[in-house]
Design a protein around this motif. Structure first.
Motif, PDB file in Angstrom:
ATOM      1  N   SER A 134       0.808  -1.223   0.226  1.00  0.00           N
ATOM      2  CA  SER A 134      -0.003   0.000   0.057  1.00  0.00           C
ATOM      3  C   SER A 134       0.703   1.295   0.101  1.00  0.00           C
ATOM      4  O   SER A 134       0.396   2.443  -0.486  1.00  0.00           O
ATOM      5  N   SER A 184      -8.266   3.955  -1.536  1.00  0.00           N
ATOM      6  CA  SER A 184      -7.759   4.472  -0.193  1.00  0.00           C
ATOM      7  C   SER A 184      -7.318   3.510   0.971  1.00  0.00           C
ATOM      8  O   SER A 184      -7.571   2.338   0.760  1.00  0.00           O
ATOM      9  N   LYS A 186      -7.875   3.233   4.248  1.00  0.00           N
ATOM     10  CA  LYS A 186      -9.172   2.991   5.141  1.00  0.00           C
ATOM     11  C   LYS A 186      -9.921   1.736   4.407  1.00  0.00           C
ATOM     12  O   LYS A 186     -10.282   0.633   4.942  1.00  0.00           O
ATOM     13  N   SER A 255     -17.175   3.085  -3.926  1.00  0.00           N
ATOM     14  CA  SER A 255     -15.998   4.283  -4.160  1.00  0.00           C
ATOM     15  C   SER A 255     -15.672   4.080  -5.570  1.00  0.00           C
ATOM     16  O   SER A 255     -15.414   5.397  -6.074  1.00  0.00           O
ATOM     17  N   ASN A 259     -15.689   7.538  -8.308  1.00  0.00           N
ATOM     18  CA  ASN A 259     -14.679   7.693  -9.189  1.00  0.00           C
ATOM     19  C   ASN A 259     -14.815   7.525 -10.586  1.00  0.00           C
ATOM     20  O   ASN A 259     -13.922   7.568 -11.219  1.00  0.00           O
TER      21      ASN A 259
END
Length: 329
Positions: A134, A184, A186, A255, A259
């Motif tokens: 990540s 992301s 999270k 998400s 996007n």
């Protein structure tokens, strides 16, 4: 007693080496943590001696050493500023993770290990590698996402071994995790935590019921409650709403919709539907076939563990969590 102390020692090394890799402030310290973790898990695999465990431990050691060597090469190249791209480091991490196209060792490994080692390989062993990935994730990882989605969904069809099926499902979920990682930090952490909960409950039940192949599931004489719990966990792993497994996929789809990444979203949904197909095939056949034990008084027999019932209830909480999150927002 000596064997138990040895096992506890290597489990402690495995735990603290992951913590070392996560908490290190430089790449060399993280690499050292991964190496200690490799030695600890290889020793745990080798403790139960037979032909398959000795072969799989050697195979795991060679593959992980190759991934670590490529990762170290990428770290050296990046530190000497020979090239600014982190593609070599990503390749080493992908090999250690077992994501497509470096996935073939994962299938044979899962087949030859027992359920507890399969659980450790599918959950704990991926934490440090995913966290390191990540840090350097970029758009070049999209090809790994596409390959993981396609290989993980199509490869699991017509598999007779449940461990191979779980391995292909893990590869498919790895595509989802890497894609959520590109969105992301999270999001991918939430996905991995929920995925770990689901696969832990399913593999513990497999270990309790001693399932290894599909014919054991389809023609088993287990009680209706065990069949219901097993089917619930299978449907949750497939991502069928309103089960818990639908929740991380729903968050990722939401998400990606924000996007406007619709093409990749269509591929991810299609691969998830194929994965759901071979899970549902087992569930429907198991629930519709008659058992040799037809009396419903056997539903709550002594083999019905409270822990299995609790894990089944957790896997059914997906819809409640989604409604709660929507009401909070």
């Amino acid at each position: 007693m000596i064997k138990n102390w040895t096992k506890m020692t290597f489990m402690t090394f495995m735990f603290f080496s992951t913590m070392m890799a996560l908490s290190s402030n430089n790449w060399l310290g993280s690499w050292m943590g991964l190496e200690i973790n490799l030695i600890a898990f290889t020793s745990l695999m080798y403790m139960k001696l037979n032909y398959y465990t000795s072969e799989s431990s050697m195979k795991y050691f060679i593959i992980q050493s190759m991934g670590s060597s490529i990762l170290l090469l990428g770290i050296i190249i990046l530190s000497l500023k020979i090239m600014e791209n982190t593609i070599i480091m990503m390749m080493g991490l992908m090999i250690k993770l077992g994501a497509a196209p470096f996935h073939m060792w994962m299938i044979s490994m899962m087949e030859s290990l027992n359920w507890m080692n399969c659980l450790i390989l599918s959950t704990w062993q991926k934490i440090a590698t995913l966290m390191l990935m990540s840090y350097i994730i970029n758009k070049t990882s999209m090809i790994n996402v596409v390959l993981s989605l396609i290989v993980g969904s199509i490869g699991g069809i017509n598999q007779l071994s449940i461990k191979k099926m779980m391995a292909y499902s893990s590869i498919n979920n790895m595509g989802w995790i890497i894609m959520s990682m590109m969105i992301s930090m999270k999001l991918w952490m939430n996905y991995f935590i929920i995925y770990s909960m689901m696969i832990t409950s399913l593999m513990i039940m497999m270990m309790k019921m001693k399932f290894n192949y599909l014919n054991q599931c389809l023609f088993t004489s287990s009680s209706p409650l065990n069949k219901l719990m097993f089917s619930t966990m299978m449907m949750s792993m497939g991502g069928l709403p309103p089960m818990l497994g639908f929740l991380p996929k729903f968050m990722t789809m939401q998400s990606m919709t924000l996007n406007e990444n619709f093409m990749m979203l269509m591929l991810m949904i299609s691969s998830s539907l194929i994965t759901l197909y071979f899970y549902m095939q087992i569930c429907v056949t198991m629930m519709t076939l008659n058992s040799s034990k037809l009396k419903w008084k056997l539903m709550f027999n002594k083999n019905s563990s409270i822990m299995m019932i609790m894990m089944c209830m957790v896997n059914m909480l997906g819809f409640t969590i989604i409604i709660t999150m929507k009401s909070i927002n």
